[in-house]
Design a protein around this motif. Structure first.
Motif, PDB file in Angstrom:
ATOM      1  N   LEU B 230       0.831  -1.213   0.000  1.00 10.92           N
ATOM      2  CA  LEU B 230       0.000   0.000   0.000  1.00 10.92           C
ATOM      3  C   LEU B 230       0.866   1.265   0.000  1.00 10.92           C
ATOM      4  CD1 LEU B 230      -2.940  -0.912   2.386  1.00 10.92           C
ATOM      5  CD2 LEU B 230      -2.953  -0.725  -0.112  1.00 10.92           C
ATOM      6  N   LEU B 231       1.970   1.225   0.741  1.00 12.53           N
ATOM      7  CA  LEU B 231       2.872   2.381   0.770  1.00 12.53           C
ATOM      8  C   LEU B 231       3.463   2.672  -0.607  1.00 12.53           C
ATOM      9  CD1 LEU B 231       4.937   2.155   4.079  1.00 12.53           C
ATOM     10  CD2 LEU B 231       3.330   3.927   3.381  1.00 12.53           C
ATOM     11  N   SER B 232       3.972   1.617  -1.240  1.00 10.32           N
ATOM     12  CA  SER B 232       4.577   1.808  -2.566  1.00 10.32           C
ATOM     13  C   SER B 232       3.545   2.333  -3.546  1.00 10.32           C
ATOM     14  CB  SER B 232       5.125   0.488  -3.121  1.00 10.32           C
ATOM     15  OG  SER B 232       6.022  -0.046  -2.222  1.00 10.32           O
ATOM     16  N   LEU B 233       2.365   1.711  -3.499  1.00 15.53           N
ATOM     17  CA  LEU B 233       1.309   2.119  -4.424  1.00 15.53           C
ATOM     18  C   LEU B 233       0.991   3.607  -4.225  1.00 15.53           C
ATOM     19  CD1 LEU B 233      -0.565   0.875  -6.574  1.00 15.53           C
ATOM     20  CD2 LEU B 233      -2.309   0.682  -4.788  1.00 15.53           C
ATOM     21  N   SER B 234       0.901   4.034  -2.965  1.00 11.87           N
ATOM     22  CA  SER B 234       0.615   5.454  -2.701  1.00 11.87           C
ATOM     23  C   SER B 234       1.703   6.333  -3.296  1.00 11.87           C
ATOM     24  CB  SER B 234       0.534   5.735  -1.199  1.00 11.87           C
ATOM     25  OG  SER B 234      -0.313   4.819  -0.587  1.00 11.87           O
ATOM     26  N   GLY B 235       2.963   5.934  -3.053  1.00 11.49           N
ATOM     27  CA  GLY B 235       4.079   6.721  -3.573  1.00 11.49           C
ATOM     28  C   GLY B 235       4.013   6.844  -5.080  1.00 11.49           C
ATOM     29  N   ILE B 236       3.752   5.730  -5.740  1.00 12.77           N
ATOM     30  CA  ILE B 236       3.683   5.741  -7.204  1.00 12.77           C
ATOM     31  C   ILE B 236       2.560   6.658  -7.673  1.00 12.77           C
ATOM     32  CG2 ILE B 236       3.134   4.343  -9.234  1.00 12.77           C
ATOM     33  CD1 ILE B 236       4.487   1.985  -7.707  1.00 12.77           C
ATOM     34  N   LEU B 237       1.393   6.546  -7.022  1.00 11.02           N
ATOM     35  CA  LEU B 237       0.254   7.355  -7.455  1.00 11.02           C
ATOM     36  C   LEU B 237       0.513   8.846  -7.221  1.00 11.02           C
ATOM     37  CD1 LEU B 237      -2.813   5.171  -6.426  1.00 11.02           C
ATOM     38  CD2 LEU B 237      -1.796   5.505  -8.693  1.00 11.02           C
ATOM     39  N   ILE B 238       1.143   9.176  -6.106  1.00 15.66           N
ATOM     40  CA  ILE B 238       1.452  10.587  -5.842  1.00 15.66           C
ATOM     41  C   ILE B 238       2.393  11.122  -6.911  1.00 15.66           C
ATOM     42  CG2 ILE B 238       2.673  12.163  -4.273  1.00 15.66           C
ATOM     43  CD1 ILE B 238       1.627  10.441  -1.956  1.00 15.66           C
ATOM     44  N   ALA B 240       2.932   9.944  -9.937  1.00 16.46           N
ATOM     45  CA  ALA B 240       2.280  10.017 -11.243  1.00 16.46           C
ATOM     46  C   ALA B 240       1.304  11.187 -11.296  1.00 16.46           C
ATOM     47  CB  ALA B 240       1.563   8.703 -11.541  1.00 16.46           C
ATOM     48  N   GLY B 241       0.573  11.389 -10.200  1.00 18.95           N
ATOM     49  CA  GLY B 241      -0.405  12.483 -10.172  1.00 18.95           C
ATOM     50  C   GLY B 241       0.268  13.832 -10.362  1.00 18.95           C
ATOM     51  N   ILE B 242       1.370  14.026  -9.667  1.00 17.59           N
ATOM     52  CA  ILE B 242       2.085  15.301  -9.801  1.00 17.59           C
ATOM     53  C   ILE B 242       2.632  15.443 -11.225  1.00 17.59           C
ATOM     54  CG2 ILE B 242       4.061  16.656  -8.998  1.00 17.59           C
ATOM     55  CD1 ILE B 242       3.599  15.461  -6.227  1.00 17.59           C
ATOM     56  N   GLY B 243       3.063  14.308 -11.807  1.00 14.92           N
ATOM     57  CA  GLY B 243       3.535  14.342 -13.191  1.00 14.92           C
ATOM     58  C   GLY B 243       2.436  14.823 -14.134  1.00 14.92           C
ATOM     59  N   VAL B 244       1.224  14.335 -13.926  1.00 17.89           N
ATOM     60  CA  VAL B 244       0.112  14.740 -14.788  1.00 17.89           C
ATOM     61  C   VAL B 244      -0.161  16.234 -14.631  1.00 17.89           C
ATOM     62  CG1 VAL B 244      -2.375  14.518 -15.148  1.00 17.89           C
ATOM     63  CG2 VAL B 244      -0.969  12.470 -14.865  1.00 17.89           C
ATOM     64  N   VAL B 245      -0.194  16.689 -13.371  1.00 19.33           N
ATOM     65  CA  VAL B 245      -0.432  18.119 -13.121  1.00 19.33           C
ATOM     66  C   VAL B 245       0.650  18.959 -13.806  1.00 19.33           C
ATOM     67  CG1 VAL B 245      -0.482  19.905 -11.346  1.00 19.33           C
ATOM     68  CG2 VAL B 245      -1.666  17.745 -10.971  1.00 19.33           C
ATOM     69  N   SER B 246       1.925  18.533 -13.671  1.00 20.74           N
ATOM     70  CA  SER B 246       3.025  19.277 -14.311  1.00 20.74           C
ATOM     71  C   SER B 246       2.796  19.397 -15.799  1.00 20.74           C
ATOM     72  CB  SER B 246       4.360  18.562 -14.123  1.00 20.74           C
ATOM     73  OG  SER B 246       4.639  18.413 -12.785  1.00 20.74           O
ATOM     74  N   ARG B 247       2.472  18.246 -16.399  1.00 21.18           N
ATOM     75  CA  ARG B 247       2.342  18.277 -17.847  1.00 21.18           C
ATOM     76  C   ARG B 247       1.186  19.184 -18.272  1.00 21.18           C
ATOM     77  NH1 ARG B 247       2.673  12.575 -18.710  1.00 21.18           N
ATOM     78  NH2 ARG B 247       4.056  12.790 -16.947  1.00 21.18           N
ATOM     79  N   LEU B 248       0.096  19.154 -17.506  1.00 22.08           N
ATOM     80  CA  LEU B 248      -1.035  20.023 -17.857  1.00 22.08           C
ATOM     81  C   LEU B 248      -0.644  21.495 -17.774  1.00 22.08           C
ATOM     82  CD1 LEU B 248      -4.096  18.287 -16.172  1.00 22.08           C
ATOM     83  CD2 LEU B 248      -3.541  18.478 -18.603  1.00 22.08           C
ATOM     84  N   LEU B 249       0.149  21.830 -16.747  1.00 22.89           N
ATOM     85  CA  LEU B 249       0.521  23.234 -16.570  1.00 22.89           C
ATOM     86  C   LEU B 249       1.554  23.684 -17.592  1.00 22.89           C
ATOM     87  CD1 LEU B 249       0.692  23.546 -12.691  1.00 22.89           C
ATOM     88  CD2 LEU B 249      -0.905  24.675 -14.233  1.00 22.89           C
ATOM     89  N   LEU B 250       2.438  22.778 -17.982  1.00 29.02           N
ATOM     90  CA  LEU B 250       3.551  23.178 -18.843  1.00 29.02           C
ATOM     91  C   LEU B 250       3.325  22.844 -20.305  1.00 29.02           C
ATOM     92  CD1 LEU B 250       6.655  22.118 -16.733  1.00 29.02           C
ATOM     93  CD2 LEU B 250       5.579  24.346 -16.902  1.00 29.02           C
ATOM     94  N   TYR B 251       2.337  21.972 -20.575  1.00 26.42           N
ATOM     95  CA  TYR B 251       2.252  21.407 -21.911  1.00 26.42           C
ATOM     96  C   TYR B 251       2.343  22.426 -23.043  1.00 26.42           C
ATOM     97  CZ  TYR B 251       0.632  19.540 -26.200  1.00 26.42           C
ATOM     98  OH  TYR B 251       0.546  19.253 -27.520  1.00 26.42           O
TER      99      TYR B 251
END
Ligand SMILES: Nc1ncnc2c1ncn2[C@@H]1O[C@H](COP(=O)(O)OP(=O)(O)OP(=O)(O)O)[C@@H](O)[C@H]1O
Ligand SMILES: [Mg+2]
Lengths: 251, 261
Positions: B230-238, B240-251
């Motif tokens: 569960l810890l690893s999964l949370s880390g991965i999702l966090i 990835a989520g920040i990656g998506v936000v970055s791309r939306l802001l910078l795209y």
């Protein structure tokens, strides 16, 4: 309709930190309403002269005198200098927005039309070619309707046809509005075609070695390029440039 | 199959193969679950213990996100203050570095003593770990102004605030987002490390780290793995989520957000 100097350099020298002199005793008065070109070898201090005229750099010796009119200044840098996060329109409108002009976008759009980029208004700089970026930068300067326009090799990245068209437009704008223009270029032909006066500089440390008045019609079209007087003047500027660079004059 | 899809599918195939190998190894060698549980056994444990694990996951994630949020506010705020004065930056930045390089496990016990509220103490620990990348990246970004653009602003009479708003902040955005990506993972790590330091004794400790400690005392290895998963999964999702936000802001404008051609 040229008159008093809009900006002038009086025995100006410029030494950069930890470097040898870039400019030496340069005296140059730009008459209001005139079109002056500066030609000279790379590194001779042409950009430095424009930056001194704009007040972006201070002279190490001598004086730079700028008239009140010179405050309405447009500057086209040697690089496009666009903000990558603003669209083309946003970049062209930036100076107007900074000054809180109400119809900034409309005026910027008109200026983009002048350089043939109205269609590209919604694009981001990274979607443009080098020449298009440069034209945005020109539009940004024109949008402010300056009284003094300083241009640093603005057409260097453009194709021959666009270059000729923008040159004609610039000359017409100058003729119609009495816009004082200082234009840096590497092309002798361009300098003669556009200007009332061509200033030739020596290699570093830059000095003015020739100052030639150019005779020609106030409003110039392609016909001027066939004029024998045009060719003679091109040869004269070329010769002065070769002398400046230490070659034997061929003429 | 397109190149992009292949690249997305390959790690999945890899993961499935590894899990299958793991399962086979445990079954063939007949390893007892307290040495190495098979993936199927871990999944079982996850389902069995879901109510307590889910509650703990909630506790850990609350601290993580609170810490991340505080790290954004603190990192950004400090960076903006530093941007106003080089002297302030020069005099305070070294202390931020000291805070950053001192291992959290070493400071956490002290913080737990000084801050009586355990949740607040955990939050503070996670914040200390997470805020630095945001601070240092944003500071670098605010200072990385293109001198030509700065001259342009000067030429057209931009005020200090206009330079900040139109030039320095947008220029710092990619830097800030790169810092945020690191901070996201670090706030989770900070939260977990602090929980470990708090141990099983304190009242506030009921996050996933607490579950791992608790299970280890009982030698319930499958449950330890389930919590770890569960810890690893949370880390991965966090991440990835920040990656998506970055791309939306910078795209639209930034090179890093360009889609691969
Ligand atoms: N910021 C600076 N610091 C130190 N030296 C500088 C700086 N800017 C310019 N110089 C030096 O001053 C000289 C004149 O530079 P400048 O950019 O004015 O040349 P230029 O005539 O515009 O050349 P080009 O045609 O290649 O654009 C050069 O030799 C350059 O090395
Ligand atoms: Mg130059």
């Amino acid at each position: 309709m040229t008159g008093a100097a809009i900006v002038s350099l009086d025995r100006v020298g410029k030494v950069f930190e930890g470097g040898a002199a870039a400019l030496e005793a340069v005296s140059l008065a730009i008459a209001a309403g005139s079109f002056t070109s500066i030609v000279g070898p790379s590194g001779c201090g042409k950009s430095t002269i424009l930056r001194l005229m704009a007040g972006l750099a201070a002279p190490s010796s001598g004086r730079v005198v700028r008239s009140a009119q010179a405050a309405r200044l447009g500057f086209v840098f040697q690089e496009p200098t666009l903000m990558p996060w603003r669209r083309v329109l946003g970049n062209a409108a930036l100076p107007l927005r900074l000054q809180g002009v109400a119809d900034a976008d409309a005026r910027a759009l008109r200026a983009l039309g002048q350089v043939g980029l109205a269609e590209a208004a919604r694009l981001y700089p990274r979607q443009l070619s080098g020449g298009m970026k440069m034209r945005v930068s020109i539009a940004r300067a024109l949008a402010t309707t300056p009284s003094l326009l300083l241009m640093d090799e603005p057409f260097a990245a453009l194709d021959e046809i666009t270059r000729a068209r923008l040159g004609r437009d610039l000359r017409r704008l100058h003729h119609e509005t009495g816009l004082s223009t200082v234009f840096v270029t590497h092309s002798v032909y361009e300098s003669v075609f556009l200007s009332d006066r061509v200033v030739v500089m020596s290699p570093r440390p830059g000095r003015i070695v020739a100052d030639l008045a150019i005779a020609g019609p106030a409003l110039r079209d392609e016909g001027f390029r066939d004029d024998p007087a045009y060719h003679a003047q091109c040869r004269a500027v070329s010769a002065a440039l070769r002398v400046a660079m230490g070659e034997q004059a061929l003429v | 199959m397109s190149e992009r899809m292949r690249l997305a599918v390959m790690p999945l195939v890899m993961g499935v193969l590894a899990l299958a190998g793991w399962e086979a190894l445990v079954r063939i060698a007949d390893l007892p679950p307290y040495i190495l549980p098979a993936p199927s056994r871990i999944a079982e444990s996850l389902v069995e213990n879901w109510p307590s694990l889910a509650a703990s996951l909630g506790v850990t994630l609350r601290i993580t996100f609170a810490a991340l949020f505080a790290a954004i506010l603190g990192g950004l705020g400090l960076a903006l203050i530093f941007a106003q004065s080089r002297a302030l930056e020069a005099s305070l930045f070294p202390y931020a570095v000291i805070l950053q390089v001192t291992p959290m496990v070493a400071i956490a016990p002290l913080i737990l003593i000084y801050v009586p509220n355990t949740s607040a103490a955990l939050l503070l620990c996670a914040w200390i770990v997470a805020f630095f990348p945001i601070l240092s990246n944003t500071t670098a970004g605010l200072n990385a102004t293109d001198p030509n653009l700065l001259q342009l602003m000067q030429l057209y009479g931009a005020s200090r605030w206009q330079v900040l708003w139109h030039l320095r902040l947008p220029q710092a955005l990619p830097y800030f987002l790169a810092g945020l990506r690191i901070a996201g993972g670090l706030s989770l790590i900070g939260a977990v490390v602090a929980e470990f330091a708090a141990g099983t004794t304190s009242a506030g400790g009921s996050g996933l780290a607490f579950r791992i400690l608790e299970a280890s005392y009982r030698l319930d290895v499958p449950r330890m793995y389930a919590a770890l998963f569960l810890l690893s999964l949370s880390g991965i999702l966090i991440f990835a989520g920040i990656g998506v936000v970055s791309r939306l802001l910078l795209y639209p404008w930034h090179e890093s957000a360009k889609r691969p051609e």
